[in-house]
Design an enzyme around this catalytic site. Sequence first.
Site, PDB file in Angstrom:
ATOM      1  N   VAL A  23      21.380 -21.562 -49.873  1.00  0.00           N
ATOM      2  CA  VAL A  23      20.281 -21.169 -48.982  1.00  0.00           C
ATOM      3  C   VAL A  23      20.742 -20.041 -48.053  1.00  0.00           C
ATOM      4  CG1 VAL A  23      18.920 -21.944 -46.971  1.00  0.00           C
ATOM      5  CG2 VAL A  23      19.028 -23.374 -49.033  1.00  0.00           C
ATOM      6  N   SER A  73      17.322 -39.791 -37.436  1.00  0.00           N
ATOM      7  CA  SER A  73      16.789 -39.640 -36.086  1.00  0.00           C
ATOM      8  C   SER A  73      15.662 -40.630 -35.786  1.00  0.00           C
ATOM      9  CB  SER A  73      16.278 -38.205 -35.900  1.00  0.00           C
ATOM     10  OG  SER A  73      15.650 -38.079 -34.652  1.00  0.00           O
ATOM     11  N   GLY A 102      16.563 -37.147 -48.435  1.00  0.00           N
ATOM     12  CA  GLY A 102      15.879 -38.074 -49.326  1.00  0.00           C
ATOM     13  C   GLY A 102      14.421 -38.298 -48.925  1.00  0.00           C
ATOM     14  N   GLY A 104      12.832 -40.345 -46.887  1.00  0.00           N
ATOM     15  CA  GLY A 104      12.481 -40.421 -45.468  1.00  0.00           C
ATOM     16  C   GLY A 104      12.451 -39.040 -44.825  1.00  0.00           C
ATOM     17  N   SER A 105      13.427 -38.227 -45.174  1.00  0.00           N
ATOM     18  CA  SER A 105      13.517 -36.872 -44.598  1.00  0.00           C
ATOM     19  C   SER A 105      12.362 -36.005 -45.079  1.00  0.00           C
ATOM     20  CB  SER A 105      14.836 -36.218 -45.000  1.00  0.00           C
ATOM     21  OG  SER A 105      15.904 -37.086 -44.731  1.00  0.00           O
ATOM     22  N   ILE A 127      22.004 -39.817 -52.832  1.00  0.00           N
ATOM     23  CA  ILE A 127      22.735 -40.351 -53.987  1.00  0.00           C
ATOM     24  C   ILE A 127      21.881 -41.376 -54.736  1.00  0.00           C
ATOM     25  CG2 ILE A 127      25.011 -40.015 -52.949  1.00  0.00           C
ATOM     26  CD1 ILE A 127      25.096 -43.122 -52.557  1.00  0.00           C
ATOM     27  N   ASP A 128      20.799 -41.828 -54.108  1.00  0.00           N
ATOM     28  CA  ASP A 128      20.057 -42.970 -54.665  1.00  0.00           C
ATOM     29  C   ASP A 128      19.206 -42.660 -55.901  1.00  0.00           C
ATOM     30  OD1 ASP A 128      21.184 -44.439 -52.713  1.00  0.00           O
ATOM     31  OD2 ASP A 128      19.364 -44.828 -51.571  1.00  0.00           O
ATOM     32  N   ARG A 163      39.531 -62.460 -64.366  1.00  0.00           N
ATOM     33  CA  ARG A 163      38.576 -62.662 -63.278  1.00  0.00           C
ATOM     34  C   ARG A 163      37.191 -62.122 -63.596  1.00  0.00           C
ATOM     35  NH1 ARG A 163      42.627 -60.767 -58.610  1.00  0.00           N
ATOM     36  NH2 ARG A 163      43.379 -62.825 -58.051  1.00  0.00           N
ATOM     37  N   GLU A 223      22.772 -52.864 -53.973  1.00  0.00           N
ATOM     38  CA  GLU A 223      22.627 -53.512 -52.643  1.00  0.00           C
ATOM     39  C   GLU A 223      21.201 -53.980 -52.389  1.00  0.00           C
ATOM     40  OE1 GLU A 223      23.103 -50.937 -49.203  1.00  0.00           O
ATOM     41  OE2 GLU A 223      22.349 -49.234 -50.327  1.00  0.00           O
TER      42      GLU A 223
END
Length: 321
Positions: A23, A73, A102, A104-105, A127-128, A163, A223
């Site tokens: 940019v 924010s 993302g 929200g932004s 990253i999601d 394991r 998560e």
Amino acid sequence: MSNIAVLTSGGDSPGMNAAIRAVVRYGIEKGFTVYGVERGFEGLIEGSFRIMKRRDVGDILQRGGTILRTARSQRFKTPEGKVRAAQNLETFQIDTLIVIGGEGSMSGALELYKNHGSKVICLPGTIDNDLGYTDTTIGFDTAVNTVLDAITRIRDTSSAHDRTTVIEVMGRRSGDIALYSGLSGGAEYVLVPEVESDFNDLCRKIIEGKNNRRQHSVIIKAEGYPMDSNELAEALAERTGKDVRLVVLSYLQRGGSPSFRDRMLATECGMKAIALVEEGVSNRAIGTVGGIIKDFDLEEALSIEPIFNQGLYESIGILSK
Ligand code: F6P
């Protein structure tokens, strides 16, 4: 006006710096004065603007994080915060604000456009991989590679000790990191928010594996899957009689040098943003469809729900039998 501003917002993602670099350098090349806004919308409210020169973005292409820093924010969520942010864009005579972040932004940028008339262009930095309008987001590829590396290492020790290891990966509302790392990392089971999994089925898989001479298993849990990871590990140990360990990868997944794919996506999106500003177009979200960089109406882009690849998800069960 020939001023533009760029900010990064929300969780950082590898490749944000590559996008800032594109940019700034492309913007300067095209005759704009490019301002960097620090700490996302928080800096927009505080007036933390600084003019960026070509050298300010030197040697950052390969770095994770964001040189502009970022924030989630809370003040920007208030009407007063948004008024203040829009006023600062006016004060600095910013023609277009470029937001790298993302969902929200991008929603925040849309509000600035709709309620305050600010011109905005958004780049998908998260990253999601949870934005439906674009095939992939800046940072996703690097994050999956980081998880893959962790799975490979954990598999070694998991197998040495017979394991079962539960690896919790990021993704609040998206199971893509879990799906793609699980599939390419050979996980025995993957738990994602998009699919309701049966605990008995998971336990059966581990016990059947044990009966079939597979003494170790790797389970990837996003998560956002609605069960606490510690509780899951404990319940699994109790039901299967296996030694179960939990590894939470957490912020490890957000850092690190961006992959080739993320550098390319970030760079191409950054250049496209400048091309759109030159055309006088705003209120757009940039993404990639079938490998081609495209731009979409921002509101429409945000209304497209991401499609979870159910077919790939099911293949994990088949491949790990
Ligand atoms: O927004 C991306 C993300 O990586 C999510 O997957 C995760 O839940 C979140 O960020 C955590 O962010 P933080 O703790 O920095 O607010």
